[in-house]
Motif scaffolding. Structure first.
Motif, mmCIF file in Angstrom:
data_model
loop_
_atom_site.group_PDB
_atom_site.id
_atom_site.type_symbol
_atom_site.label_atom_id
_atom_site.label_comp_id
_atom_site.label_asym_id
_atom_site.label_seq_id
_atom_site.Cartn_x
_atom_site.Cartn_y
_atom_site.Cartn_z
ATOM 1 N N TYR A 294 0.843 -1.194 0.000
ATOM 2 C CA TYR A 294 0.000 0.000 0.000
ATOM 3 C C TYR A 294 0.876 1.241 0.000
ATOM 4 O O TYR A 294 1.946 1.264 0.605
ATOM 5 C CB TYR A 294 -0.897 0.044 1.233
ATOM 6 N N LEU B 69 -4.400 -6.044 -3.001
ATOM 7 C CA LEU B 69 -5.158 -5.172 -3.908
ATOM 8 C C LEU B 69 -6.672 -5.359 -3.805
ATOM 9 O O LEU B 69 -7.406 -4.392 -3.576
ATOM 10 C CB LEU B 69 -4.708 -5.386 -5.349
ATOM 11 N N LEU C 29 -9.614 -2.604 -2.999
ATOM 12 C CA LEU C 29 -10.363 -2.167 -4.171
ATOM 13 C C LEU C 29 -11.860 -2.337 -3.936
ATOM 14 O O LEU C 29 -12.643 -1.419 -4.177
ATOM 15 C CB LEU C 29 -9.913 -2.974 -5.388
ATOM 16 N N TRP D 292 -14.705 2.837 -12.244
ATOM 17 C CA TRP D 292 -13.394 3.456 -12.463
ATOM 18 C C TRP D 292 -13.563 4.934 -12.773
ATOM 19 O O TRP D 292 -14.196 5.300 -13.745
ATOM 20 C CB TRP D 292 -12.647 2.773 -13.611
ATOM 21 N N LEU E 223 -6.829 4.718 -3.846
ATOM 22 C CA LEU E 223 -6.099 3.501 -3.511
ATOM 23 C C LEU E 223 -4.749 3.555 -4.225
ATOM 24 O O LEU E 223 -4.706 3.648 -5.449
ATOM 25 C CB LEU E 223 -6.875 2.257 -3.955
ATOM 26 N N LEU F 162 -1.135 3.248 -9.353
ATOM 27 C CA LEU F 162 -0.242 2.093 -9.376
ATOM 28 C C LEU F 162 1.161 2.574 -9.724
ATOM 29 O O LEU F 162 1.377 3.143 -10.788
ATOM 30 C CB LEU F 162 -0.696 1.061 -10.410
ATOM 31 N N ILE G 274 -7.417 6.351 -13.182
ATOM 32 C CA ILE G 274 -6.338 5.383 -13.021
ATOM 33 C C ILE G 274 -5.047 6.076 -13.429
ATOM 34 O O ILE G 274 -4.939 6.589 -14.547
ATOM 35 C CB ILE G 274 -6.543 4.143 -13.900
ATOM 36 N N ILE H 123 -13.752 4.539 -8.129
ATOM 37 C CA ILE H 123 -12.386 4.139 -7.814
ATOM 38 C C ILE H 123 -11.397 5.107 -8.448
ATOM 39 O O ILE H 123 -11.454 5.365 -9.654
ATOM 40 C CB ILE H 123 -12.103 2.714 -8.333
ATOM 41 N N LYS H 124 -10.504 5.613 -7.607
ATOM 42 C CA LYS H 124 -9.332 6.365 -8.055
ATOM 43 C C LYS H 124 -8.123 5.536 -7.626
ATOM 44 O O LYS H 124 -7.947 5.272 -6.430
ATOM 45 C CB LYS H 124 -9.313 7.766 -7.443
ATOM 46 N N TYR H 125 -7.343 5.087 -8.612
ATOM 47 C CA TYR H 125 -6.315 4.072 -8.385
ATOM 48 C C TYR H 125 -4.962 4.547 -8.900
ATOM 49 O O TYR H 125 -4.836 4.914 -10.066
ATOM 50 C CB TYR H 125 -6.745 2.791 -9.095
#
Length: 122
Positions: free
Chosen positions: A4, A30, A34, A76, A13, A48, A79, A44-46
């Protein structure tokens, strides 16, 4: 391994990927977060940060990722993928045409910019 990323807004996230990524990483790191974020926020705001080659994801990990992407397809919002793999940046930018939200690729040197972009409320 998936870890994380702390110090992000509650509606983001953040995941840091290093070394080999397995099905177990997906199931224990994950996917629970999620699912929790989607349930709590409805979107969702992701972020990576990919500091491993995409070939270091096992087939089972890719499968879990695909299933999660489909499960949450309508949720989504944003991203951001941060990687020095130009193909990953290009794919992420192109992916924005296939999801309801927006996807954007960043280089590792642009991590601060990616964090600001994913954290924005618009």
């Amino acid at each position: 391994m998936l870890q994380y990323i702390n110090n992000l807004p509650d509606d983001v996230l953040g995941i840091h990927a290093i070394g080999e990524i397995t099905k177990q990483d997906m199931e224990t790191v994950l996917l629970p977060r999620l699912d929790e974020l989607a349930k709590r926020q409805g979107e969702i705001k992701y972020l990576l940060v990919l500091e491993t080659d995409v070939s270091n994801f096992t087939l089972a990990a890719w499968w879990k990722d695909l299933v999660a992407g489909i499960k949450h397809f309508t949720e989504w919002k944003r991203i951001a993928v941060v990687s020095d793999q130009k193909g990953v940046e290009w794919f992420t930018d192109a992916f924005t045409h296939f999801i309801p939200g927006t996807a954007k690729g960043f280089s590792l040197s642009e991590l601060d910019e990616a964090t600001k972009w994913i954290s924005a409320n618009n």
